[in-house]
Design a protein around this motif. Structure first.
Motif, PDB file in Angstrom:
ATOM      1  N   HIS A  61       0.911  -1.282  -0.039  1.00 22.98           N
ATOM      2  CA  HIS A  61      -0.155  -0.185   0.197  1.00 22.98           C
ATOM      3  C   HIS A  61       0.740   1.377  -0.096  1.00 22.98           C
ATOM      4  O   HIS A  61       1.933   1.236   0.127  1.00 22.98           O
ATOM      5  N   HIS A  63       0.763   5.588   1.251  1.00 23.75           N
ATOM      6  CA  HIS A  63       0.152   6.728   1.767  1.00 23.75           C
ATOM      7  C   HIS A  63       0.703   8.017   0.988  1.00 23.75           C
ATOM      8  O   HIS A  63       1.674   8.441   1.047  1.00 23.75           O
ATOM      9  N   GLU A  68       5.631   7.882   7.071  1.00 23.87           N
ATOM     10  CA  GLU A  68       5.128   6.947   7.997  1.00 23.87           C
ATOM     11  C   GLU A  68       6.178   6.336   8.866  1.00 23.87           C
ATOM     12  O   GLU A  68       7.126   5.748   8.144  1.00 23.87           O
ATOM     13  N   PHE A  70       8.052   3.665  11.598  1.00 26.99           N
ATOM     14  CA  PHE A  70       8.061   2.506  12.191  1.00 26.99           C
ATOM     15  C   PHE A  70       9.435   2.505  13.298  1.00 26.99           C
ATOM     16  O   PHE A  70      10.411   2.853  12.816  1.00 26.99           O
ATOM     17  N   HIS A 102       4.933   0.325   0.096  1.00 23.32           N
ATOM     18  CA  HIS A 102       5.673  -0.692   1.280  1.00 23.32           C
ATOM     19  C   HIS A 102       4.669  -1.716   1.505  1.00 23.32           C
ATOM     20  O   HIS A 102       3.618  -1.613   1.686  1.00 23.32           O
ATOM     21  N   ASN A 122      -4.128   2.283   8.181  1.00 20.77           N
ATOM     22  CA  ASN A 122      -3.119   1.368   7.902  1.00 20.77           C
ATOM     23  C   ASN A 122      -2.799   0.864   6.613  1.00 20.77           C
ATOM     24  O   ASN A 122      -1.741   0.768   6.187  1.00 20.77           O
TER      25      ASN A 122
HETATM   26 NI    NI Z   1       1.987   1.923   5.779  1.00 20.82          NI
END
Ligand code: NI
Length: 139
Positions: A61, A63, A68, A70, A102, A122
């Motif tokens: 997916h 964004h 984002e 992590f 990603h 998400n």
């Molecule tokens: Ni993501």
């Protein structure tokens, strides 16, 4: 859940009481068992800090409107990108730039922190069965 008064963004010039106390990441992670369902544990301006447990492969997916972040807390998380993989061990972080496709994957269970703007879904543009509902019950 209902947002506590101290968890709301302050209006300009507003003063208010502050609820003191450390957010225990390990304790938050120990309080649930489901995978791929991020839970808000704190707020930072317009961003949310979330804990999540993951295992197996997520869904590819993107964004389009946000980076984002992590942070691996326990276990080894691989973030698959179309031009290579990034492996994160405990204490390591990676920022997926906005617009970059990603797909996280974990052989064993991984505990992680996410930091992203409020309202980010998400699964990004992909949708589907792994799309998590908003969960701020741990705030
Ligand atoms: Ni993501």
């Amino acid at each position: 859940g209902e947002r506590a008064a101290w968890a709301r963004a302050a209006a300009p010039g507003e003063t208010r009481d502050v609820a003191h106390g450390a957010v225990d990441i390990t304790q938050k992670l120990a309080s649930f068992s489901g995978h791929w369902s991020p839970k808000v544990v704190a707020r930072l301006n317009d961003y949310e800090i979330k804990v999540v447990k993951v295992k197996g492969e997520f869904v590819w997916h993107t964004h389009d409107n946000t980076d984002e972040l992590f942070i691996a807390v326990a276990g080894e998380l691989t973030i698959q990108l179309r031009d290579g993989n990034v492996r994160l061990g405990p204490g390591q972080l990676f920022v997926v730039p906005r617009g970059v496709e990603h797909c996280p994957v974990a052989e064993g269970e991984v505990h992680a922190l996410l930091i992203e703007p409020t309202g980010v879904v998400n699964t990004g543009d992909a949708g589907g069965a792994l799309t998590a509902s908003y969960d701020d019950s741990l705030v």
